[in-house]
Design a protein around this motif. Sequence first.
Motif, PDB file in Angstrom:
ATOM      1  N   ARG A  65      10.769   3.491  15.261  1.00 54.30           N
ATOM      2  CA  ARG A  65       9.866   4.549  14.885  1.00 54.30           C
ATOM      3  C   ARG A  65       8.175   3.878  14.184  1.00 54.30           C
ATOM      4  O   ARG A  65       8.530   2.677  13.724  1.00 54.30           O
ATOM      5  CB  ARG A  65      10.787   5.190  13.618  1.00 54.30           C
ATOM      6  N   GLU A  66       7.336   4.575  14.211  1.00 55.74           N
ATOM      7  CA  GLU A  66       6.193   4.161  13.694  1.00 55.74           C
ATOM      8  C   GLU A  66       6.274   4.244  12.085  1.00 55.74           C
ATOM      9  O   GLU A  66       6.575   5.143  11.694  1.00 55.74           O
ATOM     10  CB  GLU A  66       5.100   4.919  14.190  1.00 55.74           C
ATOM     11  N   VAL A  67       6.246   2.923  11.508  1.00 56.82           N
ATOM     12  CA  VAL A  67       6.274   3.122  10.023  1.00 56.82           C
ATOM     13  C   VAL A  67       4.810   3.084   9.433  1.00 56.82           C
ATOM     14  O   VAL A  67       4.112   2.103   9.666  1.00 56.82           O
ATOM     15  CB  VAL A  67       7.131   1.833   9.399  1.00 56.82           C
ATOM     16  N   VAL A  68       4.324   4.330   8.670  1.00 59.97           N
ATOM     17  CA  VAL A  68       3.144   4.344   8.307  1.00 59.97           C
ATOM     18  C   VAL A  68       2.979   4.648   6.528  1.00 59.97           C
ATOM     19  O   VAL A  68       3.921   5.108   6.121  1.00 59.97           O
ATOM     20  CB  VAL A  68       2.397   5.492   8.944  1.00 59.97           C
ATOM     21  N   VAL A  69       2.311   3.846   5.930  1.00 61.75           N
ATOM     22  CA  VAL A  69       2.231   4.057   4.541  1.00 61.75           C
ATOM     23  C   VAL A  69       0.992   4.578   4.146  1.00 61.75           C
ATOM     24  O   VAL A  69      -0.399   4.535   4.506  1.00 61.75           O
ATOM     25  CB  VAL A  69       2.196   2.759   3.791  1.00 61.75           C
ATOM     26  N   ARG A  70       1.086   6.036   3.652  1.00 66.42           N
ATOM     27  CA  ARG A  70      -0.073   6.553   3.045  1.00 66.42           C
ATOM     28  C   ARG A  70      -0.399   6.195   1.616  1.00 66.42           C
ATOM     29  O   ARG A  70       0.514   6.380   0.834  1.00 66.42           O
ATOM     30  CB  ARG A  70       0.169   8.106   2.880  1.00 66.42           C
ATOM     31  N   VAL A  71      -1.648   5.766   1.288  1.00 64.47           N
ATOM     32  CA  VAL A  71      -1.916   5.140  -0.018  1.00 64.47           C
ATOM     33  C   VAL A  71      -2.565   6.274  -0.634  1.00 64.47           C
ATOM     34  O   VAL A  71      -2.748   7.230  -0.249  1.00 64.47           O
ATOM     35  CB  VAL A  71      -2.677   3.921   0.091  1.00 64.47           C
ATOM     36  N   ASN A  72      -2.862   6.054  -1.928  1.00 64.32           N
ATOM     37  CA  ASN A  72      -3.532   6.990  -2.816  1.00 64.32           C
ATOM     38  C   ASN A  72      -5.147   6.830  -2.365  1.00 64.32           C
ATOM     39  O   ASN A  72      -5.559   5.699  -2.077  1.00 64.32           O
ATOM     40  CB  ASN A  72      -3.440   6.667  -4.276  1.00 64.32           C
ATOM     41  N   ASP A  73      -6.029   7.759  -2.738  1.00 67.61           N
ATOM     42  CA  ASP A  73      -7.253   7.669  -2.646  1.00 67.61           C
ATOM     43  C   ASP A  73      -7.862   6.422  -3.258  1.00 67.61           C
ATOM     44  O   ASP A  73      -7.514   5.843  -4.426  1.00 67.61           O
ATOM     45  CB  ASP A  73      -8.106   9.009  -3.408  1.00 67.61           C
ATOM     46  N   LEU A  74      -8.793   5.676  -2.483  1.00 72.21           N
ATOM     47  CA  LEU A  74      -9.371   4.518  -3.158  1.00 72.21           C
ATOM     48  C   LEU A  74     -10.022   4.598  -4.352  1.00 72.21           C
ATOM     49  O   LEU A  74     -10.219   3.765  -5.333  1.00 72.21           O
ATOM     50  CB  LEU A  74     -10.294   3.640  -2.048  1.00 72.21           C
ATOM     51  N   ASP A  75     -10.406   5.785  -4.755  1.00 69.23           N
ATOM     52  CA  ASP A  75     -11.415   6.242  -6.020  1.00 69.23           C
ATOM     53  C   ASP A  75     -10.150   6.413  -7.279  1.00 69.23           C
ATOM     54  O   ASP A  75     -10.610   6.725  -8.390  1.00 69.23           O
ATOM     55  CB  ASP A  75     -12.085   7.339  -5.993  1.00 69.23           C
ATOM     56  N   SER A  76      -8.938   6.533  -6.938  1.00 70.10           N
ATOM     57  CA  SER A  76      -7.930   6.680  -7.915  1.00 70.10           C
ATOM     58  C   SER A  76      -7.549   5.315  -8.622  1.00 70.10           C
ATOM     59  O   SER A  76      -7.968   4.240  -8.262  1.00 70.10           O
ATOM     60  CB  SER A  76      -6.680   7.351  -7.230  1.00 70.10           C
ATOM     61  N   PRO A  77      -6.971   5.466  -9.727  1.00 70.46           N
ATOM     62  CA  PRO A  77      -6.468   4.178 -10.342  1.00 70.46           C
ATOM     63  C   PRO A  77      -5.301   3.390  -9.566  1.00 70.46           C
ATOM     64  O   PRO A  77      -4.947   2.055  -9.926  1.00 70.46           O
ATOM     65  CB  PRO A  77      -5.614   4.752 -11.894  1.00 70.46           C
ATOM     66  N   TRP A  78      -4.624   4.019  -8.652  1.00 72.15           N
ATOM     67  CA  TRP A  78      -3.463   3.521  -7.771  1.00 72.15           C
ATOM     68  C   TRP A  78      -3.935   2.869  -6.477  1.00 72.15           C
ATOM     69  O   TRP A  78      -3.342   2.168  -5.743  1.00 72.15           O
ATOM     70  CB  TRP A  78      -2.374   4.189  -7.711  1.00 72.15           C
ATOM     71  N   GLY A  79      -5.151   3.529  -5.866  1.00 71.51           N
ATOM     72  CA  GLY A  79      -5.189   3.220  -4.454  1.00 71.51           C
ATOM     73  C   GLY A  79      -5.660   1.727  -4.165  1.00 71.51           C
ATOM     74  O   GLY A  79      -4.926   1.211  -3.065  1.00 71.51           O
ATOM     75  N   PRO A  80      -6.600   1.339  -4.879  1.00 66.02           N
ATOM     76  CA  PRO A  80      -6.840  -0.294  -4.547  1.00 66.02           C
ATOM     77  C   PRO A  80      -5.557  -1.187  -4.593  1.00 66.02           C
ATOM     78  O   PRO A  80      -5.330  -2.114  -3.675  1.00 66.02           O
ATOM     79  CB  PRO A  80      -7.921  -0.700  -5.405  1.00 66.02           C
ATOM     80  N   ASP A  81      -4.686  -0.813  -5.360  1.00 65.22           N
ATOM     81  CA  ASP A  81      -3.313  -1.771  -5.635  1.00 65.22           C
ATOM     82  C   ASP A  81      -2.371  -1.450  -4.571  1.00 65.22           C
ATOM     83  O   ASP A  81      -1.700  -2.077  -4.060  1.00 65.22           O
ATOM     84  CB  ASP A  81      -2.920  -1.400  -7.056  1.00 65.22           C
ATOM     85  N   ASP A  82      -2.565  -0.076  -4.244  1.00 61.90           N
ATOM     86  CA  ASP A  82      -1.547   0.339  -2.965  1.00 61.90           C
ATOM     87  C   ASP A  82      -1.777  -0.485  -1.682  1.00 61.90           C
ATOM     88  O   ASP A  82      -1.021  -1.000  -1.134  1.00 61.90           O
ATOM     89  CB  ASP A  82      -1.800   1.829  -2.694  1.00 61.90           C
ATOM     90  N   VAL A  83      -3.208  -0.668  -1.458  1.00 67.43           N
ATOM     91  CA  VAL A  83      -3.833  -1.130  -0.282  1.00 67.43           C
ATOM     92  C   VAL A  83      -3.238  -2.668  -0.473  1.00 67.43           C
ATOM     93  O   VAL A  83      -2.638  -3.526   0.522  1.00 67.43           O
ATOM     94  CB  VAL A  83      -5.202  -0.973  -0.020  1.00 67.43           C
ATOM     95  N   LYS A  84      -3.398  -3.094  -1.575  1.00 66.07           N
ATOM     96  CA  LYS A  84      -3.030  -4.742  -1.801  1.00 66.07           C
ATOM     97  C   LYS A  84      -1.486  -4.996  -1.501  1.00 66.07           C
ATOM     98  O   LYS A  84      -1.083  -6.050  -0.889  1.00 66.07           O
ATOM     99  CB  LYS A  84      -3.573  -5.216  -3.061  1.00 66.07           C
ATOM    100  N   ALA A  85      -0.589  -4.045  -1.775  1.00 71.50           N
ATOM    101  CA  ALA A  85       0.599  -4.043  -1.813  1.00 71.50           C
ATOM    102  C   ALA A  85       1.011  -3.893  -0.367  1.00 71.50           C
ATOM    103  O   ALA A  85       2.084  -4.604  -0.057  1.00 71.50           O
ATOM    104  CB  ALA A  85       1.596  -3.180  -2.806  1.00 71.50           C
ATOM    105  N   VAL A  86       0.732  -3.100   0.374  1.00 67.87           N
ATOM    106  CA  VAL A  86       1.188  -2.725   1.733  1.00 67.87           C
ATOM    107  C   VAL A  86       0.650  -3.375   2.874  1.00 67.87           C
ATOM    108  O   VAL A  86       1.046  -3.454   3.962  1.00 67.87           O
ATOM    109  CB  VAL A  86       1.294  -1.141   1.772  1.00 67.87           C
ATOM    110  N   ALA A  87      -0.548  -4.197   2.633  1.00 68.52           N
ATOM    111  CA  ALA A  87      -1.384  -4.609   3.625  1.00 68.52           C
ATOM    112  C   ALA A  87      -0.481  -5.586   4.436  1.00 68.52           C
ATOM    113  O   ALA A  87      -0.732  -5.688   5.588  1.00 68.52           O
ATOM    114  CB  ALA A  87      -2.570  -5.244   3.120  1.00 68.52           C
ATOM    115  N   ARG A  88       0.147  -6.445   3.805  1.00 67.40           N
ATOM    116  CA  ARG A  88       0.960  -7.481   4.477  1.00 67.40           C
ATOM    117  C   ARG A  88       2.657  -7.138   4.414  1.00 67.40           C
ATOM    118  O   ARG A  88       3.435  -8.016   4.516  1.00 67.40           O
ATOM    119  CB  ARG A  88       0.746  -8.722   3.892  1.00 67.40           C
TER     120      ARG A  88
END
Length: 292
Positions: A65-88
């Motif tokens: 199965r393809e595993v995709v993570v939907r992050v929060n909007d980058l303008d939200s308080p959580w988006g940038p940290d989401d990206v940092k957490a899931v990128a690797r």
Amino acid sequence: MTPYFRPRRSMLYVPGCSTRYLHKARTLKVDSVILDLGDPILVAAKEESRRNVVDAVLSGGYGRREVVVRVNDLDSPWGPDDVKAVARSGADAILFPNIESTKDVQRALSALDAAGGSHLPIMVMIESPIAVLRAEEIAAASDRIACIVMATSDLLNQLHGRRTPDRVAIVHSLAHVLLAGRAYDRSVVDGISTDLKDMQSFEYACRLARDLGFDGKSLVHPFQLPYCNDAFTPKPHDLAASLEVIEALDHAHAEGRGTVVVNGRLVESHHVKAAKRMLALNDMIQQLEAGQ
């Protein structure tokens, strides 16, 4: 076909706040799972959901199965940290919401690259009227766009349209985004159906999207999966016709002819290209289902 070509008949949103659902998704007959950190997650559960999703991806078990993570909007308080957490984390792609321009695509890619995810493709959500109008601009923004995902519920609300079985309020938008996506060889997936009890309308929505040319449909509940997968799976008669088209045109070319008539229909090279795509997709579907 792009390097990101694969079956996306069904893309199931799985809420990151539920470890039970994250685990259950490993057992479902679904092509792609979208592990969701976005709007459906309560503010109080955002950080816990992020930890759950990272742990789930790192633990594996999703097979082919393809595993995709939907992050929060980058303008939200959580988006940038989401990206940092899931990128690797080992996800196959990151889905960015609220994409409305080339600038938004470039910003998403920059955030992902800075977090160590330069090897990853992205997916983009089209969920507003301005995004639909700029669909060509968005589709052309980067060859790292693996898939364009429609957010039809959000779009319908912003259009002030009515939810009807024939989906008349959004058919133009669906076709417009699909046209833009295909112009740049992007995968394009239809949005969710929110009425979980009306399976007749859901099945119709799947077949409408299929006939328009979509690759698949996103969904929110496992009992929608059989309808989704069936609608977007090539049927035996379609596969047989594809083989017949390829063989007939090959034979015509050997005889010095550029076209041929098959079952009363004129066949040219572009028909062969479509036939080969269908056969390749069917092979991928069989491999995917065998690996689940």
